[in-house]
Design a protein around this motif. Structure first.
Motif, PDB file in Angstrom:
ATOM      1  N   VAL A  35       0.809  -1.217   0.000  1.00  0.00           N
ATOM      2  CA  VAL A  35       0.000   0.000   0.000  1.00  0.00           C
ATOM      3  C   VAL A  35       0.844   1.270   0.000  1.00  0.00           C
ATOM      4  CG1 VAL A  35      -0.243   0.415   2.499  1.00  0.00           C
ATOM      5  CG2 VAL A  35      -2.152   0.930   0.966  1.00  0.00           C
ATOM      6  N   GLN A  36       2.119   1.151   0.345  1.00  0.00           N
ATOM      7  CA  GLN A  36       2.948   2.347   0.453  1.00  0.00           C
ATOM      8  C   GLN A  36       3.342   2.938  -0.896  1.00  0.00           C
ATOM      9  OE1 GLN A  36       6.057   2.345   3.600  1.00  0.00           O
ATOM     10  NE2 GLN A  36       5.065   0.484   4.322  1.00  0.00           N
ATOM     11  N   THR A  37       2.932   2.297  -1.975  1.00  0.00           N
ATOM     12  CA  THR A  37       3.142   2.902  -3.290  1.00  0.00           C
ATOM     13  C   THR A  37       2.190   4.077  -3.505  1.00  0.00           C
ATOM     14  OG1 THR A  37       1.590   1.319  -4.275  1.00  0.00           O
ATOM     15  CG2 THR A  37       3.938   0.739  -4.303  1.00  0.00           C
ATOM     16  N   THR A  38       1.095   4.111  -2.726  1.00  0.00           N
ATOM     17  CA  THR A  38       0.098   5.192  -2.885  1.00  0.00           C
ATOM     18  C   THR A  38      -0.202   5.941  -1.593  1.00  0.00           C
ATOM     19  OG1 THR A  38      -1.678   3.564  -2.549  1.00  0.00           O
ATOM     20  CG2 THR A  38      -1.052   4.051  -4.829  1.00  0.00           C
ATOM     21  N   VAL A  39       0.254   5.406  -0.455  1.00  0.00           N
ATOM     22  CA  VAL A  39      -0.061   6.016   0.844  1.00  0.00           C
ATOM     23  C   VAL A  39       1.231   6.262   1.608  1.00  0.00           C
ATOM     24  CG1 VAL A  39      -1.254   5.715   3.051  1.00  0.00           C
ATOM     25  CG2 VAL A  39      -2.322   4.887   0.946  1.00  0.00           C
ATOM     26  N   ALA A  40       1.422   7.472   2.126  1.00  0.00           N
ATOM     27  CA  ALA A  40       2.616   7.802   2.911  1.00  0.00           C
ATOM     28  C   ALA A  40       2.592   7.059   4.242  1.00  0.00           C
ATOM     29  CB  ALA A  40       2.686   9.307   3.157  1.00  0.00           C
ATOM     30  N   VAL A  41       3.778   6.740   4.759  1.00  0.00           N
ATOM     31  CA  VAL A  41       3.882   5.959   5.999  1.00  0.00           C
ATOM     32  C   VAL A  41       3.134   6.612   7.171  1.00  0.00           C
ATOM     33  CG1 VAL A  41       5.485   5.119   7.762  1.00  0.00           C
ATOM     34  CG2 VAL A  41       5.987   4.770   5.344  1.00  0.00           C
ATOM     35  N   PRO A  42       3.332   7.917   7.446  1.00  0.00           N
ATOM     36  CA  PRO A  42       2.601   8.514   8.574  1.00  0.00           C
ATOM     37  C   PRO A  42       1.081   8.427   8.417  1.00  0.00           C
ATOM     38  CG  PRO A  42       4.395   9.951   7.893  1.00  0.00           C
ATOM     39  CD  PRO A  42       4.261   8.898   6.855  1.00  0.00           C
ATOM     40  N   VAL A  43       0.599   8.517   7.175  1.00  0.00           N
ATOM     41  CA  VAL A  43      -0.840   8.412   6.928  1.00  0.00           C
ATOM     42  C   VAL A  43      -1.324   7.004   7.264  1.00  0.00           C
ATOM     43  CG1 VAL A  43      -2.655   8.532   5.168  1.00  0.00           C
ATOM     44  CG2 VAL A  43      -0.780  10.193   5.151  1.00  0.00           C
ATOM     45  N   LEU A  44      -0.553   6.007   6.871  1.00  0.00           N
ATOM     46  CA  LEU A  44      -0.909   4.615   7.177  1.00  0.00           C
ATOM     47  C   LEU A  44      -0.930   4.379   8.682  1.00  0.00           C
ATOM     48  CD1 LEU A  44      -1.497   1.723   6.269  1.00  0.00           C
ATOM     49  CD2 LEU A  44       0.989   1.357   6.095  1.00  0.00           C
ATOM     50  N   VAL A  45       0.096   4.879   9.390  1.00  0.00           N
ATOM     51  CA  VAL A  45       0.156   4.715  10.843  1.00  0.00           C
ATOM     52  C   VAL A  45      -1.021   5.429  11.503  1.00  0.00           C
ATOM     53  CG1 VAL A  45       1.506   5.195  12.931  1.00  0.00           C
ATOM     54  CG2 VAL A  45       2.664   4.426  10.851  1.00  0.00           C
ATOM     55  N   PHE A  46      -1.399   6.593  10.989  1.00  0.00           N
ATOM     56  CA  PHE A  46      -2.535   7.339  11.547  1.00  0.00           C
ATOM     57  C   PHE A  46      -3.813   6.518  11.450  1.00  0.00           C
ATOM     58  CE2 PHE A  46      -6.256  10.049  10.808  1.00  0.00           C
ATOM     59  CZ  PHE A  46      -6.259  10.805  11.971  1.00  0.00           C
ATOM     60  N   TRP A  47      -4.106   5.984  10.263  1.00  0.00           N
ATOM     61  CA  TRP A  47      -5.372   5.271  10.086  1.00  0.00           C
ATOM     62  C   TRP A  47      -5.400   3.945  10.837  1.00  0.00           C
ATOM     63  CZ3 TRP A  47      -9.438   7.729   9.219  1.00  0.00           C
ATOM     64  CH2 TRP A  47      -9.463   8.859   8.395  1.00  0.00           C
ATOM     65  N   GLN A  48      -4.258   3.252  10.947  1.00  0.00           N
ATOM     66  CA  GLN A  48      -4.268   2.013  11.733  1.00  0.00           C
ATOM     67  C   GLN A  48      -4.479   2.330  13.214  1.00  0.00           C
ATOM     68  OE1 GLN A  48      -0.380   0.186  11.017  1.00  0.00           O
ATOM     69  NE2 GLN A  48       0.426   0.942  12.944  1.00  0.00           N
ATOM     70  N   SER A  49      -3.953   3.466  13.670  1.00  0.00           N
ATOM     71  CA  SER A  49      -4.133   3.866  15.063  1.00  0.00           C
ATOM     72  C   SER A  49      -5.586   4.243  15.337  1.00  0.00           C
ATOM     73  CB  SER A  49      -3.213   5.040  15.403  1.00  0.00           C
ATOM     74  OG  SER A  49      -1.855   4.710  15.196  1.00  0.00           O
ATOM     75  N   ILE A  50      -6.191   5.010  14.418  1.00  0.00           N
ATOM     76  CA  ILE A  50      -7.589   5.421  14.577  1.00  0.00           C
ATOM     77  C   ILE A  50      -8.514   4.203  14.588  1.00  0.00           C
ATOM     78  CG2 ILE A  50      -9.501   6.593  13.414  1.00  0.00           C
ATOM     79  CD1 ILE A  50      -7.655   8.479  14.905  1.00  0.00           C
TER      80      ILE A  50
END
Length: 292
Positions: A35-50
């Protein structure tokens, strides 16, 4: 006889739960790398945390208690450790094979004695130096720190192990004072806040492309399920069993890397895997003998 049989059944359940945890978390790594080809790492960490906050909140409703500042300090250290562990792991996934990033993250038990020394000024016992040396030789085999082979992203992957080690030590400190659900809830809240700050600094958007939703959902769900299985495994089996068995995650990650990207570890990587596994096995046996 029945008591002995019951103990064996609990141990078997603990081993099966640990293997399930290792498999589920390997799926998390697989989805995160894709998924990191389209989503930045901090954004991914944010949504998994939420997502994990949303799942945990109903379980803790009306169960919050006032905590002293000392507990909040440990909560913060644990959360920062877990956050940096995931952040560095996901960053490393972008640049090195899945199996190598996973292997470096699984070096966390090797870093625990060093973290304990930093936090509590407790010297590493002499008996623990042998597995530590073996383990770090294994790490050197993976990283290959020569001018021709050194990849700085291997070092980033190893930093994820240090972050995870901090979270392991502080989680144990909290385990005698707060519930595991509270620890996880605070961690994901702080992780969401820190990742949101990174998103703002980098100028990224929290909006996810439609095509990335399924993979982000896989990351979020498997992360929560994996942590649940890991916690459950400890109720049936001791750390001396769970720690080496969880190393199966490296095998699963190696299979994913081979099937999806055609990554085949070289001889140095295989040697490093073997040495790190041996060091973890020795460390857990030492811990078991000292607690007996």
């Amino acid at each position: 006889m029945s008591l002995e049989l019951n103990e064996k059944q609990r141990l078997k359940k603990g081993i099966l739960l640990t293997i399930a945890y290792a498999f589920v978390m390997s799926v998390t790594g697989l989805a995160a790398k894709q998924v990191q080809t389209t989503v930045a790492v901090p954004v991914l960490v944010f949504w998994q945390s939420i997502f994990c906050v949303a799942v945990l909140y109903p379980q803790l409703r009306d169960r919050w208690q006032r905590r002293p500042i000392a507990i909040w300090k440990i909560h913060f250290l644990r959360s920062v450790g877990g956050f940096t562990g995931f952040l560095f792991y996901y960053w490393a996934l972008n640049h090195i094979p899945l199996v190598e990033a996973t292997l470096l993250r699984y070096c966390a038990p090797l870093c625990v004695p060093l973290v304990v020394f930093i936090m509590h000024k407790v010297a590493v016992p002499s008996a623990r130096w042998v597995p530590l040396v073996i383990g770090f030789i294994g790490v050197a085999c993976i990283i290959q720190p020569t001018p021709e082979h050194l990849n700085p992203w291997h070092l980033i992957g190893f930093l994820s192990a240090i972050g995870l080690a901090f979270s392991m030590v502080t989680t144990r400190m909290l385990s005698h004072q707060v519930s595991g659900q509270e620890t996880m809830m605070i961690y994901f809240l702080i992780s969401a806040g820190l990742s949101f700050c990174l998103v703002l600094i980098q100028g990224d958007s929290l909006l996810l492309p439609m095509a990335s939703w399924p993979l982000v959902a896989v990351v979020c769900i498997t992360l929560y399920v994996g942590m649940f299985l890991y916690t459950k495994a400890y109720t049936y089996a001791p750390a001396s069993v769970v720690s080496p068995v969880s190393y199966a995650g490296v095998v699963f990650s190696g299979l994913w890397g081979w099937m999806v990207w055609g990554h085949v570890p070289d001889a140095f990587a295989y040697a490093g895997m073997a040495l790190i596994f041996i060091s973890i096995l020795i460390s857990t046996r030492i811990a078991k003998s000292q607690s007996a």
